[in-house]
Design a protein around this motif. Structure first.
Motif, PDB file in Angstrom:
ATOM      1  N   ALA A  15       0.842  -1.203   0.000  1.00 51.80           N
ATOM      2  CA  ALA A  15       0.000   0.000   0.000  1.00 51.80           C
ATOM      3  C   ALA A  15       0.876   1.252   0.000  1.00 51.80           C
ATOM      4  CB  ALA A  15      -0.919   0.012   1.217  1.00 51.80           C
ATOM      5  N   ILE A  16       0.346   2.293  -0.593  1.00 51.69           N
ATOM      6  CA  ILE A  16       0.981   3.611  -0.562  1.00 51.69           C
ATOM      7  C   ILE A  16      -0.042   4.598  -0.022  1.00 51.69           C
ATOM      8  CG2 ILE A  16       2.102   5.427  -1.885  1.00 51.69           C
ATOM      9  CD1 ILE A  16       2.802   3.343  -3.999  1.00 51.69           C
ATOM     10  N   GLU A  17       0.294   5.266   1.065  1.00 52.57           N
ATOM     11  CA  GLU A  17      -0.651   6.182   1.689  1.00 52.57           C
ATOM     12  C   GLU A  17      -0.924   7.377   0.788  1.00 52.57           C
ATOM     13  OE1 GLU A  17      -2.702   6.298   4.074  1.00 52.57           O
ATOM     14  OE2 GLU A  17      -3.198   8.422   3.833  1.00 52.57           O
ATOM     15  N   ALA A  18       0.114   8.022   0.305  1.00 50.80           N
ATOM     16  CA  ALA A  18      -0.064   9.218  -0.519  1.00 50.80           C
ATOM     17  C   ALA A  18       1.077   9.304  -1.526  1.00 50.80           C
ATOM     18  CB  ALA A  18      -0.082  10.467   0.344  1.00 50.80           C
ATOM     19  N   MET A  19       0.802  10.000  -2.627  1.00 49.45           N
ATOM     20  CA  MET A  19       1.838  10.275  -3.613  1.00 49.45           C
ATOM     21  C   MET A  19       1.830  11.762  -3.899  1.00 49.45           C
ATOM     22  SD  MET A  19       1.632   6.952  -6.137  1.00 49.45           S
ATOM     23  CE  MET A  19       3.346   7.089  -6.653  1.00 49.45           C
ATOM     24  N   ALA A  20       2.983  12.288  -4.220  1.00 53.02           N
ATOM     25  CA  ALA A  20       3.088  13.735  -4.358  1.00 53.02           C
ATOM     26  C   ALA A  20       4.154  14.101  -5.375  1.00 53.02           C
ATOM     27  CB  ALA A  20       3.415  14.364  -3.003  1.00 53.02           C
ATOM     28  N   TRP A  21       4.076  15.337  -5.807  1.00 51.31           N
ATOM     29  CA  TRP A  21       5.101  15.951  -6.653  1.00 51.31           C
ATOM     30  C   TRP A  21       5.693  17.129  -5.899  1.00 51.31           C
ATOM     31  CZ3 TRP A  21       6.894  13.860 -11.045  1.00 51.31           C
ATOM     32  CH2 TRP A  21       6.106  12.904 -11.685  1.00 51.31           C
ATOM     33  N   TYR A  22       7.008  17.179  -5.868  1.00 52.41           N
ATOM     34  CA  TYR A  22       7.757  18.297  -5.337  1.00 52.41           C
ATOM     35  C   TYR A  22       8.574  18.871  -6.486  1.00 52.41           C
ATOM     36  CZ  TYR A  22       6.809  16.792  -0.499  1.00 52.41           C
ATOM     37  OH  TYR A  22       6.213  16.465   0.675  1.00 52.41           O
ATOM     38  N   ARG A  23       9.078  20.075  -6.278  1.00 49.65           N
ATOM     39  CA  ARG A  23       9.980  20.658  -7.273  1.00 49.65           C
ATOM     40  C   ARG A  23      11.057  21.470  -6.575  1.00 49.65           C
ATOM     41  NH1 ARG A  23       5.890  25.078 -10.169  1.00 49.65           N
ATOM     42  NH2 ARG A  23       5.814  26.590  -8.444  1.00 49.65           N
ATOM     43  N   GLN A  24      12.182  21.585  -7.280  1.00 46.25           N
ATOM     44  CA  GLN A  24      13.294  22.363  -6.758  1.00 46.25           C
ATOM     45  C   GLN A  24      13.915  23.147  -7.895  1.00 46.25           C
ATOM     46  OE1 GLN A  24      16.267  20.104  -4.608  1.00 46.25           O
ATOM     47  NE2 GLN A  24      16.945  21.938  -3.537  1.00 46.25           N
ATOM     48  N   ALA A  25      13.844  24.449  -7.772  1.00 44.77           N
ATOM     49  CA  ALA A  25      14.459  25.351  -8.742  1.00 44.77           C
ATOM     50  C   ALA A  25      15.879  25.668  -8.280  1.00 44.77           C
ATOM     51  CB  ALA A  25      13.633  26.624  -8.864  1.00 44.77           C
ATOM     52  N   PRO A  26      16.748  26.085  -9.194  1.00 45.39           N
ATOM     53  CA  PRO A  26      18.128  26.402  -8.816  1.00 45.39           C
ATOM     54  C   PRO A  26      18.187  27.447  -7.708  1.00 45.39           C
ATOM     55  CG  PRO A  26      17.923  26.311 -11.188  1.00 45.39           C
ATOM     56  CD  PRO A  26      16.531  26.209 -10.642  1.00 45.39           C
ATOM     57  N   GLY A  27      18.944  27.147  -6.682  1.00 47.79           N
ATOM     58  CA  GLY A  27      19.121  28.079  -5.582  1.00 47.79           C
ATOM     59  C   GLY A  27      17.968  28.156  -4.607  1.00 47.79           C
ATOM     60  N   LYS A  28      16.971  27.298  -4.790  1.00 48.03           N
ATOM     61  CA  LYS A  28      15.804  27.318  -3.910  1.00 48.03           C
ATOM     62  C   LYS A  28      15.615  25.966  -3.226  1.00 48.03           C
ATOM     63  CE  LYS A  28      13.205  30.875  -6.382  1.00 48.03           C
ATOM     64  NZ  LYS A  28      11.882  31.247  -6.964  1.00 48.03           N
ATOM     65  N   GLN A  29      14.825  25.985  -2.160  1.00 45.61           N
ATOM     66  CA  GLN A  29      14.525  24.748  -1.454  1.00 45.61           C
ATOM     67  C   GLN A  29      13.471  23.946  -2.203  1.00 45.61           C
ATOM     68  OE1 GLN A  29      13.430  25.933   2.581  1.00 45.61           O
ATOM     69  NE2 GLN A  29      15.513  25.515   3.274  1.00 45.61           N
ATOM     70  N   ARG A  30      13.490  22.659  -1.965  1.00 44.64           N
ATOM     71  CA  ARG A  30      12.464  21.789  -2.547  1.00 44.64           C
ATOM     72  C   ARG A  30      11.121  22.143  -1.917  1.00 44.64           C
ATOM     73  NH1 ARG A  30      13.649  15.421  -3.195  1.00 44.64           N
ATOM     74  NH2 ARG A  30      15.531  16.412  -4.066  1.00 44.64           N
ATOM     75  N   GLU A  31      10.090  22.234  -2.750  1.00 39.92           N
ATOM     76  CA  GLU A  31       8.767  22.609  -2.264  1.00 39.92           C
ATOM     77  C   GLU A  31       7.712  21.636  -2.771  1.00 39.92           C
ATOM     78  OE1 GLU A  31       7.428  26.389  -3.759  1.00 39.92           O
ATOM     79  OE2 GLU A  31       7.736  25.831  -5.850  1.00 39.92           O
ATOM     80  N   LEU A  32       6.661  21.472  -1.975  1.00 41.29           N
ATOM     81  CA  LEU A  32       5.546  20.630  -2.371  1.00 41.29           C
ATOM     82  C   LEU A  32       4.738  21.339  -3.454  1.00 41.29           C
ATOM     83  CD1 LEU A  32       3.685  18.137  -1.909  1.00 41.29           C
ATOM     84  CD2 LEU A  32       2.471  19.537  -0.215  1.00 41.29           C
ATOM     85  N   VAL A  33       4.450  20.605  -4.525  1.00 38.27           N
ATOM     86  CA  VAL A  33       3.622  21.126  -5.610  1.00 38.27           C
ATOM     87  C   VAL A  33       2.181  20.633  -5.451  1.00 38.27           C
ATOM     88  CG1 VAL A  33       3.235  21.138  -8.109  1.00 38.27           C
ATOM     89  CG2 VAL A  33       5.573  21.224  -7.189  1.00 38.27           C
ATOM     90  N   ALA A  34       2.025  19.327  -5.304  1.00 34.05           N
ATOM     91  CA  ALA A  34       0.693  18.733  -5.183  1.00 34.05           C
ATOM     92  C   ALA A  34       0.806  17.373  -4.529  1.00 34.05           C
ATOM     93  CB  ALA A  34       0.033  18.598  -6.550  1.00 34.05           C
ATOM     94  N   ARG A  35      -0.240  16.973  -3.829  1.00 37.63           N
ATOM     95  CA  ARG A  35      -0.261  15.706  -3.092  1.00 37.63           C
ATOM     96  C   ARG A  35      -1.640  15.084  -3.230  1.00 37.63           C
ATOM     97  NH1 ARG A  35      -1.397  13.709   2.167  1.00 37.63           N
ATOM     98  NH2 ARG A  35       0.205  12.313   3.024  1.00 37.63           N
ATOM     99  N   ILE A  36      -1.673  13.755  -3.346  1.00 41.51           N
ATOM    100  CA  ILE A  36      -2.946  13.052  -3.442  1.00 41.51           C
ATOM    101  C   ILE A  36      -2.895  11.831  -2.546  1.00 41.51           C
ATOM    102  CG2 ILE A  36      -2.202  11.777  -5.529  1.00 41.51           C
ATOM    103  CD1 ILE A  36      -5.167  11.927  -6.445  1.00 41.51           C
ATOM    104  N   SER A  37      -3.937  11.654  -1.742  1.00 42.53           N
ATOM    105  CA  SER A  37      -3.991  10.516  -0.830  1.00 42.53           C
ATOM    106  C   SER A  37      -4.516   9.282  -1.562  1.00 42.53           C
ATOM    107  CB  SER A  37      -4.899  10.841   0.349  1.00 42.53           C
ATOM    108  OG  SER A  37      -6.260  10.859  -0.089  1.00 42.53           O
ATOM    109  N   SER A  38      -4.459   8.157  -0.874  1.00 37.56           N
ATOM    110  CA  SER A  38      -4.976   6.920  -1.471  1.00 37.56           C
ATOM    111  C   SER A  38      -6.470   7.011  -1.742  1.00 37.56           C
ATOM    112  CB  SER A  38      -4.675   5.731  -0.564  1.00 37.56           C
ATOM    113  OG  SER A  38      -5.253   5.936   0.712  1.00 37.56           O
ATOM    114  N   GLY A  39      -7.149   7.859  -0.985  1.00 40.59           N
ATOM    115  CA  GLY A  39      -8.582   8.042  -1.170  1.00 40.59           C
ATOM    116  C   GLY A  39      -8.937   9.097  -2.189  1.00 40.59           C
ATOM    117  N   GLY A  40      -7.927   9.797  -2.712  1.00 41.77           N
ATOM    118  CA  GLY A  40      -8.177  10.784  -3.753  1.00 41.77           C
ATOM    119  C   GLY A  40      -8.210  12.228  -3.289  1.00 41.77           C
ATOM    120  N   SER A  41      -8.009  12.465  -2.004  1.00 43.71           N
ATOM    121  CA  SER A  41      -7.966  13.842  -1.529  1.00 43.71           C
ATOM    122  C   SER A  41      -6.698  14.512  -2.022  1.00 43.71           C
ATOM    123  CB  SER A  41      -8.003  13.875   0.001  1.00 43.71           C
ATOM    124  OG  SER A  41      -9.195  13.310   0.484  1.00 43.71           O
ATOM    125  N   THR A  42      -6.840  15.762  -2.457  1.00 45.98           N
ATOM    126  CA  THR A  42      -5.699  16.472  -3.041  1.00 45.98           C
ATOM    127  C   THR A  42      -5.446  17.793  -2.322  1.00 45.98           C
ATOM    128  OG1 THR A  42      -7.131  17.572  -4.664  1.00 45.98           O
ATOM    129  CG2 THR A  42      -6.101  15.504  -5.336  1.00 45.98           C
TER     130      THR A  42
END
Length: 121
Positions: free
Chosen positions: A29-56
């Motif tokens: 099982a996987i509880e949630a899946m997400a996309w993060y991004r990191q631009a040059p010189g910046k910290q990694r940030e959350l872009v979007a997340r989706i739970s196993s139930g579909g909540s985003t």
């Protein structure tokens, strides 16, 4: 468990891209899946997340332009990116949160290797 991303590339401002991330290996099982991004010189940030139930949930900067979806049967998450802006340029990373390889195993997190998205003005 491995996460393999695809779909990055170079696009003009206003264009679209679709990222995919497939999780493979022994997965119960996987509880949630997400996309993060990191631009040059910046910290990694959350872009979007989706739970196993579909909540985003989304970063404010991408609401209305990026859409996350998930195919639980394929352990795959997608990120549809529309109306792209130069400030969306970054390496995009897939994350699988609280992955269990058995029903009783301790959950762990996994990351993909990243895929470059470049938006030209």
């Amino acid at each position: 468990v491995q996460l393999v991303e695809s779909g990055g590339g170079l696009v003009q401002a206003g264009g679209s891209l679709r990222l995919s991330c497939a999780a493979s290996g022994r997965i119960f099982a996987i509880e949630a899946m997400a996309w993060y991004r990191q631009a040059p010189g910046k910290q990694r940030e959350l872009v979007a997340r989706i739970s196993s139930g579909g909540s985003t949930n989304y970063a404010d900067s991408v609401k209305g332009r990026l859409t996350i979806s998930r195919d639980n049967a394929k352990n795959t998450v997608y990120l549809q990116m529309n109306s792209l802006k130069p400030e969306d340029t970054a390496v995009y990373y897939c994350n699988a949160d609280k992955v269990r390889i058995r029903s009783f195993s301790r959950p762990q997190d996994y990351w993909g290797q990243g895929t470059q998205v470049t938006v030209s003005s």
